[in-house]
Write a protein that holds these residues in place. Structure first.
Motif, PDB file in Angstrom:
ATOM      1  N   ARG A 297       0.838  -1.110   0.029  1.00 37.28           N
ATOM      2  CA  ARG A 297       0.188  -0.041   0.121  1.00 37.28           C
ATOM      3  C   ARG A 297       0.826   1.120   0.079  1.00 37.28           C
ATOM      4  NH1 ARG A 297      -2.530  -2.893   4.074  1.00 37.28           N
ATOM      5  NH2 ARG A 297      -4.402  -3.999   3.465  1.00 37.28           N
ATOM      6  N   TYR A 298       1.821   1.266   0.869  1.00 39.44           N
ATOM      7  CA  TYR A 298       2.883   2.322   0.852  1.00 39.44           C
ATOM      8  C   TYR A 298       3.681   2.558  -0.481  1.00 39.44           C
ATOM      9  CZ  TYR A 298       6.716   5.417   2.160  1.00 39.44           C
ATOM     10  OH  TYR A 298       7.676   6.404   2.150  1.00 39.44           O
ATOM     11  N   GLY A 299       3.989   1.532  -1.086  1.00 38.48           N
ATOM     12  CA  GLY A 299       4.477   1.621  -2.376  1.00 38.48           C
ATOM     13  C   GLY A 299       3.772   2.213  -3.529  1.00 38.48           C
ATOM     14  N   TYR A 300       2.444   1.896  -3.567  1.00 45.13           N
ATOM     15  CA  TYR A 300       1.411   2.255  -4.383  1.00 45.13           C
ATOM     16  C   TYR A 300       0.952   3.985  -4.055  1.00 45.13           C
ATOM     17  CZ  TYR A 300       0.746  -2.460  -5.547  1.00 45.13           C
ATOM     18  OH  TYR A 300       0.892  -3.891  -6.017  1.00 45.13           O
ATOM     19  N   GLU A 301       0.817   4.191  -2.811  1.00 45.68           N
ATOM     20  CA  GLU A 301       0.655   5.588  -2.481  1.00 45.68           C
ATOM     21  C   GLU A 301       1.340   6.769  -3.222  1.00 45.68           C
ATOM     22  OE1 GLU A 301       1.074   6.706   1.608  1.00 45.68           O
ATOM     23  OE2 GLU A 301      -0.313   5.445   2.107  1.00 45.68           O
ATOM     24  N   GLY A 302       2.643   6.415  -3.722  1.00 41.10           N
ATOM     25  CA  GLY A 302       3.426   7.557  -4.272  1.00 41.10           C
ATOM     26  C   GLY A 302       3.102   7.542  -5.598  1.00 41.10           C
ATOM     27  N   VAL A 303       2.651   6.565  -6.286  1.00 39.37           N
ATOM     28  CA  VAL A 303       2.291   6.573  -7.899  1.00 39.37           C
ATOM     29  C   VAL A 303       1.043   6.987  -8.075  1.00 39.37           C
ATOM     30  CG1 VAL A 303       4.449   5.521  -8.548  1.00 39.37           C
ATOM     31  CG2 VAL A 303       2.348   4.203  -7.916  1.00 39.37           C
ATOM     32  N   GLY A 304       0.093   6.776  -7.167  1.00 43.50           N
ATOM     33  CA  GLY A 304      -1.432   6.912  -7.154  1.00 43.50           C
ATOM     34  C   GLY A 304      -2.448   6.141  -8.337  1.00 43.50           C
ATOM     35  N   PRO A 305      -1.905   4.742  -8.551  1.00 41.23           N
ATOM     36  CA  PRO A 305      -2.827   4.002  -9.263  1.00 41.23           C
ATOM     37  C   PRO A 305      -4.098   3.673  -8.562  1.00 41.23           C
ATOM     38  CG  PRO A 305      -1.175   2.539  -8.087  1.00 41.23           C
ATOM     39  CD  PRO A 305      -0.885   4.030  -7.743  1.00 41.23           C
ATOM     40  N   THR A 306      -5.180   3.290  -9.273  1.00 39.96           N
ATOM     41  CA  THR A 306      -6.325   2.582  -8.606  1.00 39.96           C
ATOM     42  C   THR A 306      -5.963   1.143  -8.426  1.00 39.96           C
ATOM     43  OG1 THR A 306      -7.628   3.912 -10.288  1.00 39.96           O
ATOM     44  CG2 THR A 306      -8.475   1.996  -9.276  1.00 39.96           C
ATOM     45  N   THR A 307      -6.100   0.967  -7.138  1.00 40.45           N
ATOM     46  CA  THR A 307      -5.961  -0.334  -6.399  1.00 40.45           C
ATOM     47  C   THR A 307      -7.168  -1.163  -6.018  1.00 40.45           C
ATOM     48  OG1 THR A 307      -5.514   0.388  -4.264  1.00 40.45           O
ATOM     49  CG2 THR A 307      -3.607   0.295  -5.653  1.00 40.45           C
ATOM     50  N   VAL A 308      -6.905  -2.326  -6.160  1.00 39.06           N
ATOM     51  CA  VAL A 308      -8.153  -3.460  -5.757  1.00 39.06           C
ATOM     52  C   VAL A 308      -7.536  -4.370  -4.733  1.00 39.06           C
ATOM     53  CG1 VAL A 308      -9.819  -5.032  -6.611  1.00 39.06           C
ATOM     54  CG2 VAL A 308      -9.476  -2.938  -7.873  1.00 39.06           C
ATOM     55  N   GLU A 309      -8.072  -4.811  -3.690  1.00 39.18           N
ATOM     56  CA  GLU A 309      -7.707  -5.697  -2.683  1.00 39.18           C
ATOM     57  C   GLU A 309      -8.305  -6.853  -2.697  1.00 39.18           C
ATOM     58  OE1 GLU A 309      -6.292  -4.431   1.072  1.00 39.18           O
ATOM     59  OE2 GLU A 309      -5.859  -2.446   0.426  1.00 39.18           O
ATOM     60  N   ALA A 310      -7.701  -7.959  -2.916  1.00 37.58           N
ATOM     61  CA  ALA A 310      -8.486  -9.412  -2.774  1.00 37.58           C
ATOM     62  C   ALA A 310      -7.966 -10.021  -1.523  1.00 37.58           C
ATOM     63  CB  ALA A 310      -8.324 -10.039  -4.022  1.00 37.58           C
ATOM     64  N   GLY A 311      -8.873 -10.546  -0.808  1.00 39.64           N
ATOM     65  CA  GLY A 311      -8.526 -11.210   0.064  1.00 39.64           C
ATOM     66  C   GLY A 311      -7.978 -12.613  -0.257  1.00 39.64           C
ATOM     67  N   SER A 312      -6.467 -12.497  -0.420  1.00 36.60           N
ATOM     68  CA  SER A 312      -6.064 -13.856  -0.978  1.00 36.60           C
ATOM     69  C   SER A 312      -4.454 -13.719  -0.721  1.00 36.60           C
ATOM     70  CB  SER A 312      -5.864 -13.470  -2.549  1.00 36.60           C
ATOM     71  OG  SER A 312      -5.214 -14.506  -3.201  1.00 36.60           O
TER      72      SER A 312
END
Length: 54
Positions: free
Chosen positions: A14-29
């Protein structure tokens, strides 16, 4: 993103994605979402394709 990943800490991802701002989807996996939740991955891909308007 694999919310139940034990290989890569989800908070680190999550921290890594914050900097680039993509749309993320989390899967319970686990780490390999495409193997653990193939239907979820297919639906995500189809939604992405539909969102392009093509």
């Amino acid at each position: 993103m694999a919310a139940s990943d034990r290989t890569v800490n989800p908070d680190v991802e999550r921290y890594g994605y914050e900097g680039v701002g993509p749309t993320t989807v989390e899967a319970g996996s686990s780490h390999l979402v495409m193997l653990a939740r193939p239907k979820t991955v297919v639906q995500l891909i189809l939604d992405a394709v539909r969102s392009t308007g093509r």
